[in-house]
Design a protein around this motif. Sequence first.
Motif, PDB file in Angstrom:
ATOM      1  N   TRP A 117       0.851  -1.199   0.000  1.00  0.00           N
ATOM      2  CA  TRP A 117       0.000   0.000   0.000  1.00  0.00           C
ATOM      3  C   TRP A 117       0.881   1.242   0.000  1.00  0.00           C
ATOM      4  N   LYS A 120      -1.676   7.828   0.703  1.00  0.00           N
ATOM      5  CA  LYS A 120      -1.886   8.590   1.936  1.00  0.00           C
ATOM      6  C   LYS A 120      -3.059   9.544   1.748  1.00  0.00           C
ATOM      7  N   GLU A 135      -6.842   1.354   4.109  1.00  0.00           N
ATOM      8  CA  GLU A 135      -5.734   0.411   3.968  1.00  0.00           C
ATOM      9  C   GLU A 135      -6.083  -0.916   4.631  1.00  0.00           C
ATOM     10  N   HIS A 139      -6.245  -4.691   3.075  1.00  0.00           N
ATOM     11  CA  HIS A 139      -5.468  -5.763   3.703  1.00  0.00           C
ATOM     12  C   HIS A 139      -6.365  -6.954   4.007  1.00  0.00           C
TER      13      HIS A 139
END
Length: 197
Positions: A117, A120, A135, A139
């Motif tokens: 990843w 931002k 994120e 995941h």
Amino acid sequence: MRTGRINRKTHETDIAVEVNLDGTGAFSVSTGIGFLDHMIEQFSRHSLVDIACTIKGDLHVDQHHTTEDSAIAIGQAIDQALGDKAGIGRYGSAYSPMDETLARVALDISGRPYLVWHAKFTQERLGEMDTELFEHWFHSIAHAAGITLHIELLYGQNNHHICEAIYKGFARAMRAAVTLDPRKGGAIPSTKGQLGG
């Protein structure tokens, strides 16, 4: 049709998810988090994976469990629908522009889950959703579905555009990866004869 169904109930969430990999991008999504609904709907529409997803989560605590478990359940349903993965494209990638933003997503339905990843956000929330959870969503879905997933924000300023470009890129990459390739004759796309392990 390649379909998967997951019902998952814990002390934190109660989830029902159905997916159809050979769908048209039809969706019915209710997580209790408006922006998360919007992103899952974007994923469905642009991947052409039909998704029905209903979650009742402990939002009085925070959004973490609902976000995480939505990704786990969708990922498990996709994995179930893929079966032995015979005949699929396996790989997918997409550049996804949205106004000033450009995201790149590449993935391999390898059975070896991994997330890289590089993105931002410059604000803590989009709508009522905590941006740090995006994120974690990726995941969780990568691990549940057995996907090697690379996500990179090449550039962008508007946080909404950044998030939407990433989800749409993921959708387009998944569309390519789950599509059946008639040239493969139903073969599992690996010289090992299996994916994962």
